[in-house]
Scaffold this motif. Structure first.
Motif, PDB file in Angstrom:
ATOM      1  N   GLY A  55     -13.779 -14.688  35.329  1.00  0.00           N
ATOM      2  CA  GLY A  55     -12.612 -13.975  35.809  1.00  0.00           C
ATOM      3  C   GLY A  55     -12.914 -12.659  36.491  1.00  0.00           C
ATOM      4  N   GLU A  56     -14.206 -12.322  36.603  1.00  0.00           N
ATOM      5  CA  GLU A  56     -14.572 -11.057  37.244  1.00  0.00           C
ATOM      6  C   GLU A  56     -15.289 -11.305  38.569  1.00  0.00           C
ATOM      7  OE1 GLU A  56     -16.624  -8.391  34.636  1.00  0.00           O
ATOM      8  OE2 GLU A  56     -15.096  -8.574  33.076  1.00  0.00           O
ATOM      9  N   GLU A  57     -15.260 -10.278  39.429  1.00  0.00           N
ATOM     10  CA  GLU A  57     -15.872 -10.376  40.755  1.00  0.00           C
ATOM     11  C   GLU A  57     -17.366 -10.658  40.642  1.00  0.00           C
ATOM     12  OE1 GLU A  57     -16.846  -7.550  44.568  1.00  0.00           O
ATOM     13  OE2 GLU A  57     -15.217  -6.947  43.250  1.00  0.00           O
ATOM     14  N   ALA A  58     -17.829 -11.615  41.458  1.00  0.00           N
ATOM     15  CA  ALA A  58     -19.248 -11.969  41.454  1.00  0.00           C
ATOM     16  C   ALA A  58     -19.843 -11.963  42.859  1.00  0.00           C
ATOM     17  CB  ALA A  58     -19.443 -13.343  40.821  1.00  0.00           C
ATOM     18  N   GLY A  59     -19.005 -11.802  43.874  1.00  0.00           N
ATOM     19  CA  GLY A  59     -19.487 -11.813  45.247  1.00  0.00           C
ATOM     20  C   GLY A  59     -18.355 -11.571  46.217  1.00  0.00           C
ATOM     21  N   VAL A  60     -18.659 -11.785  47.500  1.00  0.00           N
ATOM     22  CA  VAL A  60     -17.684 -11.570  48.563  1.00  0.00           C
ATOM     23  C   VAL A  60     -17.851 -12.656  49.620  1.00  0.00           C
ATOM     24  CG1 VAL A  60     -16.915  -9.986  50.396  1.00  0.00           C
ATOM     25  CG2 VAL A  60     -17.708  -9.062  48.212  1.00  0.00           C
ATOM     26  N   ALA A  61     -16.735 -13.114  50.146  1.00  0.00           N
ATOM     27  CA  ALA A  61     -16.741 -14.017  51.302  1.00  0.00           C
ATOM     28  C   ALA A  61     -15.999 -13.297  52.429  1.00  0.00           C
ATOM     29  CB  ALA A  61     -16.040 -15.331  50.961  1.00  0.00           C
ATOM     30  N   GLU A  62     -16.683 -13.135  53.565  1.00  0.00           N
ATOM     31  CA  GLU A  62     -16.072 -12.458  54.712  1.00  0.00           C
ATOM     32  C   GLU A  62     -15.889 -13.462  55.839  1.00  0.00           C
ATOM     33  OE1 GLU A  62     -18.156  -8.953  55.971  1.00  0.00           O
ATOM     34  OE2 GLU A  62     -18.199  -8.125  53.943  1.00  0.00           O
ATOM     35  N   SER A  63     -14.740 -13.339  56.489  1.00  0.00           N
ATOM     36  CA  SER A  63     -14.459 -14.195  57.641  1.00  0.00           C
ATOM     37  C   SER A  63     -14.109 -13.310  58.826  1.00  0.00           C
ATOM     38  CB  SER A  63     -13.275 -15.125  57.324  1.00  0.00           C
ATOM     39  OG  SER A  63     -12.066 -14.376  57.283  1.00  0.00           O
ATOM     40  N   VAL A  64     -13.818 -13.943  59.942  1.00  0.00           N
ATOM     41  CA  VAL A  64     -13.414 -13.163  61.107  1.00  0.00           C
ATOM     42  C   VAL A  64     -12.054 -12.505  60.861  1.00  0.00           C
ATOM     43  CG1 VAL A  64     -14.776 -14.459  62.787  1.00  0.00           C
ATOM     44  CG2 VAL A  64     -12.478 -15.240  62.228  1.00  0.00           C
ATOM     45  N   SER A  66     -10.760 -11.674  57.427  1.00  0.00           N
ATOM     46  CA  SER A  66     -10.660 -10.800  56.255  1.00  0.00           C
ATOM     47  C   SER A  66     -11.882 -10.957  55.356  1.00  0.00           C
ATOM     48  CB  SER A  66      -9.403 -11.142  55.457  1.00  0.00           C
ATOM     49  OG  SER A  66      -9.512 -12.440  54.907  1.00  0.00           O
ATOM     50  N   ALA A  67     -11.899 -10.154  54.310  1.00  0.00           N
ATOM     51  CA  ALA A  67     -12.924 -10.286  53.265  1.00  0.00           C
ATOM     52  C   ALA A  67     -12.199 -10.547  51.951  1.00  0.00           C
ATOM     53  CB  ALA A  67     -13.759  -9.023  53.159  1.00  0.00           C
ATOM     54  N   SER A  68     -12.756 -11.405  51.143  1.00  0.00           N
ATOM     55  CA  SER A  68     -12.162 -11.728  49.849  1.00  0.00           C
ATOM     56  C   SER A  68     -13.225 -11.696  48.771  1.00  0.00           C
ATOM     57  CB  SER A  68     -11.538 -13.131  49.873  1.00  0.00           C
ATOM     58  OG  SER A  68     -10.442 -13.180  50.732  1.00  0.00           O
ATOM     59  N   ASP A  69     -12.844 -11.155  47.618  1.00  0.00           N
ATOM     60  CA  ASP A  69     -13.750 -11.189  46.480  1.00  0.00           C
ATOM     61  C   ASP A  69     -13.903 -12.630  46.010  1.00  0.00           C
ATOM     62  OD1 ASP A  69     -14.029  -8.432  46.482  1.00  0.00           O
ATOM     63  OD2 ASP A  69     -12.397  -8.122  45.062  1.00  0.00           O
ATOM     64  N   VAL A  70     -15.098 -12.944  45.534  1.00  0.00           N
ATOM     65  CA  VAL A  70     -15.365 -14.240  44.915  1.00  0.00           C
ATOM     66  C   VAL A  70     -15.524 -13.970  43.424  1.00  0.00           C
ATOM     67  CG1 VAL A  70     -17.006 -16.151  44.726  1.00  0.00           C
ATOM     68  CG2 VAL A  70     -16.464 -15.180  46.975  1.00  0.00           C
ATOM     69  N   PHE A  71     -14.717 -14.644  42.616  1.00  0.00           N
ATOM     70  CA  PHE A  71     -14.736 -14.452  41.175  1.00  0.00           C
ATOM     71  C   PHE A  71     -15.494 -15.597  40.510  1.00  0.00           C
ATOM     72  CE2 PHE A  71     -11.203 -12.108  42.804  1.00  0.00           C
ATOM     73  CZ  PHE A  71     -11.171 -10.941  42.048  1.00  0.00           C
ATOM     74  N   SER A  72     -16.153 -15.289  39.418  1.00  0.00           N
ATOM     75  CA  SER A  72     -16.839 -16.335  38.664  1.00  0.00           C
ATOM     76  C   SER A  72     -15.854 -16.939  37.667  1.00  0.00           C
ATOM     77  CB  SER A  72     -18.039 -15.782  37.907  1.00  0.00           C
ATOM     78  OG  SER A  72     -18.673 -16.828  37.197  1.00  0.00           O
TER      79      SER A  72
END
Length: 130
Positions: A55-64, A66-72
């Motif tokens: 349930g906590e942030e583990a990474g980031v995915a960025e696109s043209v 926006s950017a979104s946090d990736v949660f585990s």
């Protein structure tokens, strides 16, 4: 409707987890998430050896767009990261449940999986957002 494989568990922030035969857990973002992001241009994943928490942030995915946090979805030690994503982040768009996986974790507590959404619950969640 997004592609929602039956053999995975999901969290409401649109990440999935697959428990492999050896007991490790593979994590990635869902088809819905990659579709919402658009063309992914950068992926940041945790380092091998790091501990991620469910349930906590583990990474980031960025696109043209926006950017979104990736949660585990689960807690555990990161055993492996998908190094292909460094040079080819668009794999997440093409194959989010296969070659586009992000990292693998040694599960700290398999019981944690029981609290995650099954495919039907996740489908309802996606429908409520759309």
């Amino acid at each position: 409707m997004s592609n929602i494989p039956a053999d995975l568990k999901y969290i409401d922030t649109h990440q999935w987890v697959r428990v492999e035969a050896d007991g490790t857990a593979t994590v990635g973002i869902t088809d819905f998430a990659q579709d919402q992001l658009g063309d992914v241009v950068f992926i940041e994943v945790p380092e091998v050896g790091a501990t991620v928490n469910g349930g906590e942030e583990a990474g980031v995915a960025e696109s043209v767009k926006s950017a979104s946090d990736v949660f585990s979805p689960v807690t555990g030690e990161v055993l492996e990261v998908n190094e292909k994503l460094e040079d080819e982040p668009e794999i997440v768009n093409d194959d989010p449940y296969g070659e586009g996986w992000m990292f693998k974790v040694k599960l700290a507590d398999k019981g944690e999986l029981d609290g995650l959404m099954d495919p039907d619950a996740y489908a309802e969640h996606v429908a409520s957002e759309g």
